[in-house]
Design a protein around this motif. Structure first.
Motif, mmCIF file in Angstrom:
data_model
loop_
_atom_site.group_PDB
_atom_site.id
_atom_site.type_symbol
_atom_site.label_atom_id
_atom_site.label_comp_id
_atom_site.label_asym_id
_atom_site.label_seq_id
_atom_site.Cartn_x
_atom_site.Cartn_y
_atom_site.Cartn_z
ATOM 1 N N GLU D 209 15.092 70.783 12.114
ATOM 2 C CA GLU D 209 15.100 71.344 12.932
ATOM 3 C C GLU D 209 16.378 72.007 12.813
ATOM 4 O OE1 GLU D 209 13.870 69.013 16.432
ATOM 5 O OE2 GLU D 209 11.171 69.318 15.823
ATOM 6 N N GLY D 319 9.399 76.330 20.338
ATOM 7 C CA GLY D 319 11.073 76.243 20.971
ATOM 8 C C GLY D 319 11.952 76.580 20.497
ATOM 9 N N TYR D 321 14.958 75.572 19.658
ATOM 10 C CA TYR D 321 15.774 74.783 18.950
ATOM 11 C C TYR D 321 17.599 75.024 19.051
ATOM 12 C CZ TYR D 321 11.199 73.118 17.362
ATOM 13 O OH TYR D 321 10.139 72.607 17.453
ATOM 14 N N HIS D 327 13.567 67.306 18.530
ATOM 15 C CA HIS D 327 12.347 66.199 19.377
ATOM 16 C C HIS D 327 13.107 64.571 18.639
ATOM 17 C CE1 HIS D 327 9.784 69.816 18.515
ATOM 18 N NE2 HIS D 327 8.532 68.188 19.189
ATOM 19 N N THR D 335 9.316 63.405 24.668
ATOM 20 C CA THR D 335 10.118 64.146 24.310
ATOM 21 C C THR D 335 8.772 65.666 23.532
ATOM 22 O OG1 THR D 335 11.270 64.884 21.847
ATOM 23 C CG2 THR D 335 9.750 63.239 21.383
ATOM 24 N N TYR D 339 9.661 69.484 24.526
ATOM 25 C CA TYR D 339 9.265 70.493 23.979
ATOM 26 C C TYR D 339 8.408 71.539 24.801
ATOM 27 C CZ TYR D 339 6.658 72.791 20.456
ATOM 28 O OH TYR D 339 6.128 73.971 19.509
#
Ligand SMILES: Nc1ncnc2c1ncn2[C@@H]1O[C@H](COP(=O)(O)OP(=O)(O)O)[C@@H](O)[C@H]1O
Ligand SMILES: Nc1ncnc2c1ncn2[C@@H]1O[C@H](COP(=O)(O)OP(=O)(O)O)[C@@H](O)[C@H]1O
Ligand code: SF4
Ligand code: SF4
Ligand code: SF4
Lengths: 290, 445, 389, 437
Positions: D209, D319, D321, D327, D335, D339
């Protein structure tokens, strides 16, 4: 099967009020009969409405068809309407369009298990059983692209009479394919084709192929790919369209059989007359048993 | 003289305008886009040049004429004579094409009768031409097609015989012939037709031009020979991609409509354009630069073509539709989304006894309602509001628009120019005049 | 029509046609300082709003009488009609009498509309109510309880007064009455559809969107008394159930068209927001738990609710059986994803049972019923003509 | 790999580099489809689930193979198979009005469930209905449930209407994972839930990520080395699908990062199907998914004009990010809950607008475009308000086009091109006359 207890000869009429024309039929039938032999069509009539008063056209058609059949109104056991039948104030009963077209189709082409009714504004495909019960159907959407009206517009811009459309289309050599286009804007496209030097035949054939594609899609959607299909409604008279449909199914290898009948345009009116005879008998039976 | 040319190749009509060095409108031309696009484009252009030369003639005539009325009367006479020449030229083309259409095999049986009938009609058309172009006569349309169709149908209806040469047959050959007349560029130019017009004007007794003959002659010759250098040409409109121009000379119709509207009405903030097959709502800043826009192009529903179709359906000329709709007394809600279905709905409603005027009123309102949504989407109606495109010529549409704007946005200045149909072309010409980014095109003459 | 019936139906009709929600303004005038809260279909616990001393107002779009001008500016052509007319109502000031708006989760359109509302009307109370798709009392039940408790807490702040359990239990009782009346009405129609024609029943039911529940219950009861006194005849019609009308409402013209085409509607999911709990809710004990429990155990099956236990179509088939219907008409708003995606599954279920069906789409402002008349008529024909053979 | 043997022209380096990550991805995807084809023979079990709120790490921790029907649909779209599949679904009674992903998938299933790469996709052993950000998901798996008769595990993710994760939302998801998902996953896989394994996997996720964020944020450079929309859909591939939490996923993003860094160093623009984009004329932010059936044609309409997308919301459906979410192996179930709730389509409209507004500012965009797809109510309902709000808040003019995901009938090239052209010309005109944006 229907009991033939009160089977006797009766006269009935069917009147199909469409968006572009009014169709009328007078038949003589064995009440309760289902076979073609049980029925004799005495007179048929199709009258374009153009821009005339609808009620007047209906009355005229009815009286002319009675005259043609040599029958008087009071001899009729049942007058049935279909289509926009509410204007037929002298009717005894009304049956809905798909019901009557299905019945008419089975009368004309008894082996049909699907009906494609193509009129001025709508195309509809129905799957039916041997006794003309409508099992499922699909209709074209609220867009007139590819309808009878559309074809009429195109013919007008090409300077071709409606009766010539079919024969001309059949002469086509290199059909000019058109994507499905708006019935209104079609004009621009057609005129453009003309100016590009494309022959009337090729333009018409291209349009027929595009329409045929749409109708076959409808038929596929109701799962009629292996059926005998009876084409009814005004466009059944358009041999160019019929041929285009046959070509397409052959090309795609669909085992469908496309059939039409000289009386196809009258399917609704004939179907209505037949259902009228049937209801008459049901009502008679009820009256007798009461 | 340096000029800038703008061409708007629309879905229905093709428009061209010419601006002079001062960005003043020198000439404008319009024709049906129905025919082939190149032809349409050159016809509109030629027409704009003709207008420009008439404008120049006026200029060369100068102001030292007795009264401006006589001067205008002379110019008007000249132009009408010129138009009649053009008209006759096209009638003779039509004659050719009609006889050609009559050659089709299916007319074999009665061909000679048909040809005679056609000649009878055409002779009448020739005979009627002067009346059509007489002083003060208002012609129903700018287009030969419309003028000729109306007259032809009328005459055909009179002479047709259901047992002999019937109306359908006469209509059939006409439909075929008019296409070809439209699709071929005849020589309708200033050069070719002005001389005859000039002589006729000079001979017109009611003008008493003996003393001024040379003056007029000189002005016409000067205008005819004036050199017009094209500083630049820019194309726009629905069919702009098909114009034979390099990419730099093509502008989106949105920008052109914005700029054109700003040119005509400098305080414009919101522009609504309803053309033949699309509708655009545009917001512009104080310089005419587009800040946001919305357009719909789903189908013909709700655009100019819709009205054309309805007019056909009702046997009316396009320009008769609006005035009739304005006579509506009750509101009718039209629900069909498709133009063709609206035609059917119309027949249903007529059959159900509703008044034509009311139905038409409903139809116009329906179109404007769609436009209102688009306007709302683009950011609403700001002061001032300019309505452009062909539909702005329709009084019922403009009325419905005024009502709905008032209802929803309060009192706003609404600009509608009689030249509104040229808005896009004007914008294009302004871009051509700016000609900033493509230096190469400055050399082209 | 006899005057007594005329009065009831006339009033219901007037309420239906009043796009300005005059009934709500009136109520507020009569109850100074109290608030009105709008809600969209389906799953809203109106009891809580009522217990807060507020008037719950059902909002289901603008029907065919509303001219859409601004609403279309917010929605593309391929989104159903109800959000645009609802926005139009609000932007034209017709919803100014509402102090808040509740959006239960039944589809993405209503869901996103809740966010739009927040942006367009920042001064008004807006709440999205998330409806659980898990029907385990300890998981989904717990979630729903906390979700509606959050609503209750909001309303306490908004109204400035506590909401007692006692008040909640009383409100539950009021709505139990209303539900009972509606159940009776539906039962009566199913028995004699010609006595309670659906277009009429519909407006009477719809009055519940704007009337306080007790007043509405009285109206239904009066209608149940009066309608049978009218001289109405049975016709040779077929009996059908319609599904798909739980959110955007069909225009009255469509319901009339169905009857004109020979169909008696004997079951439907019209205005489901007024009757989504199928039983009575206990009026004693902990009201929030009872409400939560009622949702988990007795809420009606819709296309917007996941059903892990029952097979698709079970409740539809039940309705066909209970109402002795002869066929089903799928009648869903255009572009309504939940209803339209549910259809093929329901079709399969009906096919397995040999129940005939047909389908068409509408939008609340559909004005042309020719095609629907034809389709419904053919459907009715096929039931009538073939049931005798 | 960061050390090319001999100096070559920048263009060549870029070509080579591009192929490296592309090839890697191709291999990964191809390998996955093959693994799926082998699964029945090897006795491996298959779980179908959706991209938003996908629990790949959890699924993989049971040694189950994930299938993402949306990805199959979009691939079918790109390979021009979707039209036929949709027709097939409509034939079986599906309305033309509804989401075409569903119909494409149903059609594909009816035609034998052959993956876009030609391998057979096995029937599901479990449908993990991660009901995140879209109601259609529920209908979709209900339809599949009818068809396959396999068990369904429903994970209902509450909507982020007001932009905050409430305690009862998180608790609800965690409870569902514990009481609904894990038992069903255990049952299907025959394996016990192994939290340590899950944690391991989550650690890998977080690692990839970081790199992923680095890649999408590289578009902040001028010129941008990537197209964050058309190119972006490739970059999100492994992250949003079956490869999060896997070593291959980590490897892929490392390689990609290096390539992009090199492009930045050389001051290169994005790579397009017609080669490198040489001049960056417009920097755009886009909302809404792309069209897949005419993907290249659509892309071309932009790169031809020198328009590059520097940020897109579509690359956030799996997501957010770049807004900081990672995560967290320390709180595995929590988590996962967070998410799910944070996926783009699960956000309320106000949050979506704020995000886009930030993108426009952070990425120095001079234009904002919405591609509204007919299929997707989740994305599309409300986009016209987004447009207005963005224009008001940023002064950047918005453009609006309409198409569809995988239904070729709704991609009208001429209309779309007309709009894009008009829009870009408008940006140009404004720039020229010095209209501040
Ligand atoms: N001879 C013909 N050749 C081709 N088309 C025909 C012919 N006769 C009628 N039609 C077509 O049939 C249509 C009318 O069909 P019909 O079934 O009568 O429609 P409706 O019932 O809606 O009035 C017309 O639009 C016309 O296009
Ligand atoms: N004299 C007129 N009266 C009323 N309407 C007119 C007139 N002339 C043109 N129109 C309308 O304008 C439309 C054409 O508009 P235009 O702006 O030229 O469209 P486009 O640019 O797409 O060709 C026609 O379809 C017609 O409805
Ligand atoms: S595209 Fe043309 S035919 Fe189709 S709905 Fe629109 S106006 Fe009617
Ligand atoms: S009609 Fe259907 S899609 Fe539209 S808001 Fe209601 S449930 Fe949602
Ligand atoms: S509606 Fe949108 S989010 Fe839902 S499945 Fe379809 S494309 Fe995906």
């Amino acid at each position: 099967m229907i009991s033939t207890a009160v089977s006797s000869e009766i006269l009935t009429a069917g009147i199909d009020v469409g968006t572009s024309s009014v169709k009328a039929a007078i038949i003589r039938m064995n009440a309760g009969g289902w076979k073609r032999d049980d029925v004799e069509v005495l007179a048929l009539r199709a009258e374009r409405i153009r821009r005339r008063d609808l009620k007047q056209v209906i009355n005229e058609s009815f009286h002319t068809v009675l005259e043609d059949a040599g029958v008087s109104e009071k001899d009729l056991a049942y007058v049935a309407s279909t289509g926009e039948g509410e204007l037929v104030h002298f009717r005894r009963g009304h049956f809905f369009g798909m019901t009557t077209h299905a019945r008419g189709a089975v009368y004309m082409l008894p082996g049909s298990r699907a009906v494609l009714d193509v009129g001025a504004l709508h195309g509809r495909a129905m799957r039916i059983d041997g006794r003309s019960k409508v099992l499922s159907y699909r209709m074209t959407t609220q867009c007139a692209s590819g309808s009878g009206q559309f074809l009429e517009n195109v013919a007008r811009y090409l300077g071709v009479a409606l009766e010539e459309v079919g024969p001309l289309s059949k002469e086509a050599k290199e059909p000019e394919m058109v994507s499905s286009i708006c019935a209104v804007l079609a004009e621009t496209d057609v005129i453009n084709m003309v100016s590009r030097g494309i022959s009337t035949s090729d333009i018409l054939k291209g349009i027929h192929l595009s329409m045929a594609g749409r109708y076959i899609k409808l038929l596929r959607a109701i799962g009629a790919t292996e059926c005998d299909v009876a084409v009814t409604g005004g466009l059944a008279a358009d041999e160019g369209l019929i041929q285009a449909m046959r070509e397409l199914i052959q090309k795609d290898g669909i085992p469908m059989l496309i059939q039409e009948d000289p009386q196809s345009i009258h399917a609704g009116a004939i179907g209505a007359a037949l259902w009228g005879g049937y209801r008459h008998e049901v009502l008679e039976r009820k009256r007798q048993s009461a | 003289m340096e000029i800038a040319v703008g061409i708007d190749l629309g879905s229905t009509t093709t428009k061209a305008v010419i601006l002079n060095e001062k960005n003043e409108l020198l000439g404008r031309g319009i024709t049906n886009s129905r025919s082939n696009y190149d032809v349409a484009c050159s016809i509109a252009r030629d027409e704009a040049f003709i207008r420009a030369r008439f404008a120049l003639t006026g200029g060369f005539l100068g102001t030292d004429w007795e009264t401006s009325e006589t001067r205008n009367a002379v110019l008007d006479e000249l132009e009408r004579r010129f138009r009649m020449q053009q008209h006759l030229e096209q009638v003779s083309r039509l004659r050719e094409e009609l006889h050609h259409a009559a050659e089709a095999p299916r007319h074999a049986e009665y061909r000679s009768g048909l040809n005679d009938a056609l000649d009878t009609i055409l002779d009448s058309m020739v005979k009627n031409a002067p009346a059509l172009y007489d002083t003060g006569v208002e012609r129903k349309s700018d287009f030969f097609r419309d003028l000729a169709s109306a007259e032809y149908m009328d005459l055909a209806n009179k002479i047709s015989d259901p047992k002999g040469i019937d109306f359908e047959t006469l209509c059939g050959v006409y439909d075929a012939a008019i296409l070809d007349v439209e699709n071929t560029a005849s020589d309708l130019s200033f050069d070719a037709n002005i001389t005859a017009a000039l002589e006729e004007t000079l001979a017109a007794s009611h003008l008493n031009l003996e003393g001024d003959a040379d003056k007029l002659r000189n002005a016409v010759v000067q205008a005819r020979d004036a050199e017009l250098y094209e500083r630049g040409t820019v194309g726009t409109g629905y069919g702009r991609q098909r114009l034979p121009f390099p990419k730099e000379q093509i502008r989106s119709e949105i920008l052109c409509h914005g700029l054109g509207a700003h040119y005509m009405f400098p305080n414009t903030a919101t522009v609504l354009d309803i053309g033949g097959q699309d509708t655009k709502a545009i917001q512009v800043d104080s310089k005419g630069i587009v800040t946001s826009f919305q357009m719909n192009d789903r189908c013909a529903a709700g655009c100019g073509r819709y009205l054309g179709y309805i007019a056909d359906e009702m046997n009316l000329a396009l320009h008769e539709l609006g005035p009739l709709a304005q006579k509506a007394t009750t509101k009718v809600k039209i629900s069909s989304t498709c133009t063709v279905f609206a035609g059917a709905e119309l027949r249903d409603r007529l059959a159900a006894g509703q008044r034509r005027e009311d139905i038409l009123g409903g139809l116009h309102r329906a179109i404007i309602l769609r436009a209102m949504s688009l306007l709302a989407r683009s950011g609403g109606v700001e002061e001032e509001f300019t309505f452009t495109g062909g539909v702005a010529r329709n009084p019922a549409a403009t009325q419905a628009l005024r009502d709905l704007v008032e209802e929803n946005y309060g009192n706003k200045t609404i600009n509608i120019s009689p030249d509104s149909i040229y808005t896009g072309a004007i914008g294009a010409a302004l871009f051509a005049a700016q000609g900033t980014e493509a230096p190469a095109q400055e050399v082209s003459a | 029509m006899r005057p007594a019936l005329e009065e009831i139906v006339g009033r219901a009709n007037a309420l239906y046609e009043d796009l300005d929600f005059g009934a709500v303004t009136d109520w507020k005038r009569r109850n100074p300082g109290r608030k009105a809260i709008g809600y969209m279909p389906i799953y809203v616990p109106r009891e809580i709003v009522h217990a807060a001393g507020m008037l719950p107002v059902g909002i289901v779009g603008g029907s065919d009488r509303l001219e859409i001008i601004r609403g279309d500016a917010y929605f593309q052509s391929y989104i159903c009609h109800i959000p645009r007319s609802t926005i139009e109502l609000a932007l034209s000031g017709r919803l100014d009498s509402l102090d808040g708006m509740l959006f239960p989760s039944i589809c993405d359109v209503i869901r996103n509309l809740s966010g739009m509302w927040k942006l367009l009307f920042p001064d008004r109370y807006v709440r999205y109510i998330d409806v659980p798709q898990n029907f385990d009392a300890r998981v989904g039940g717990e979630f729903w309880r906390r979700e509606i408790e959050a609503l209750r807490d909001d309303l306490v702040v908004l109204g400035g007064e506590p909401i007692t359990d006692d008040a909640l239990n009383k409100s539950i009782a009021v709505y139990n009455e209303n539900r009972r009346a509606l159940i009776d009405l539906y039962k009566a129609r199913s028995e004699q559809p010609w006595v309670f024609p659906t277009p009429e029943l519909y407006v009477v039911m719809r009055a519940g969107n704007v009337l306080p529940p007790d007043e509405h219950t009285a109206m239904i009861r009066a209608y149940l008394d009066e309608a049978p006194r009218e001289d109405r005849e049975d016709k040779d019609h077929s009996r059908i159930v319609i599904v798909g009308t739980f959110c955007e409402q069909p225009p009255l013209g469509l319901l009339r068209t169905l009857e004109r085409a020979g169909c008696w509607i004997v079951g439907d999911d019209l205005l489901l927001g007024n009757r989504w709990i199928e039983t009575e809710i206990p009026t004693e004990g902990k009201p929030m738990e009872n409400l939560s429990q009622a949702f988990i155990e007795h809420s009606t099956a819709t296309a917007s609710r996941y059903d892990a236990e029952r097979a698709k179509g079970e409740s539809l088939i039940q309705s066909v059986r209970d109402n002795e219907a002869e066929g089903v008409i799928f009648c869903a708003p255009s572009f309504c994803d939940p209803a339209l995606l549910d259809q093929p599954m329901l079709v399969n279920a009906l096919d397995r049972e040999g129940i005939s069906h047909t389908q068409f789409k509408y939008s609340e402002d559909t004005g042309q019923f020719g095609v629907i008349h034809e389709q419904a008529g053919t459907f009715s024909d096929s039931i009538r003509l073939w049931s005798e053979v | 790999m960061t050390n090319p043997k001999q100096p070559s022209s920048p263009g060549t380096i870029a070509e080579v580099r591009k192929e490296e990550s592309m090839n890697l991805q191709k291999q990964m995807i191809g390998g996955h489809y093959q693994a799926l084809e082998r699964a029945p023979k090897e006795g491996r079990k298959v779980v179908y689930t959706f991209v938003p709120g996908n629990l790949t790490e959890l699924i993989r921790s049971f040694d189950l193979l994930p299938v993402l029907p949306e990805i199959n649909a979009l691939q079918s779209g790109m390979r021009k198979l979707s039209g036929g599949y949709i027709a097939e679904a409509e034939k079986s009674g599906h309305s033309e009005d509804v989401c075409t992903y569903v119909k494409c998938d149903i059609g594909m299933m009816k035609k034998g469930n052959i993956s876009p790469t030609g391998t057979k996709i096995p029937d599901p052993d479990l449908l993990l209905l991660s009901y995140t950000g879209c109601f259609t998901f529920m209908k979709w798996f209900e339809l599949l449930r009818e068809e396959y008769g396999c068990p369904v595990a429903m994970l209902h993710v509450p909507y982020q209407a007001d932009g905050t994760i409430h305690a009862h939302h998180r608790d609800y998801i965690v409870e569902q994972i514990k009481t609904e998902l894990i038992p069903k996953l255990e049952q299907v896989s025959g394996q016990k839930y192994d939290e340590d394994r899950l944690k391991e996997s989550l650690k890998l996720s977080a690692e990839a990520e970081d790199d992923f964020v680095h890649v999408i944020e590289s578009a902040k450079n001028v010129p941008s080395p990537i197209d964050a929309y058309f190119g972006g859909v490739f970059y999100i591939g492994p992250m949003f699908t079956a490869f999060r939490g896997t070593p291959e996923g980590v490897e892929y993003y490392k390689t990609l990062c290096a390539e992009i860094d090199e492009r930045v160093r050389l001051g290169l623009g994005p790579i397009t199907p017609d080669g490198e984009m040489t001049e960056e004329r417009f920097r755009l932010v886009v909302e809404g998914p792309p069209n897949w059936t005419s993907f290249r044609e659509f892309w071309k309409m932009f790169y031809e004009e020198g328009a590059v997308f520097v940020a897109s919301s579509y690359t956030k459906v799996g997501g957010l990010y770049d807004r900081g979410f990672r995560h967290d192996p320390e709180h595995p179930l929590e988590t996962l809950a967070d998410y799910c709730m944070g996926c783009y389509t699960n956000l309320g409209l106000p949050s979506r607008i704020e995000l886009l507004q930030d993108y426009i500012n952070e990425y120095k965009a001079d234009g904002f475009m919405i591609n509204s797809v007919k299929s997707c109510n989740s994305f599309s309902a409300g986009q016209l308000l987004i447009l207005r709000q963005i224009e008001e808040r940023t002064g950047v003019p918005g453009g609006f086009i309409e198409s569809d995901l995988v239904d070729p009938r709704y991609f009208s090239a001429a209309n779309i091109k007309n709009r894009i052209e008009s829009y870009l010309q408008m940006l140009e005109q404004r720039r020229k006359t010095g209209v501040a944006s």
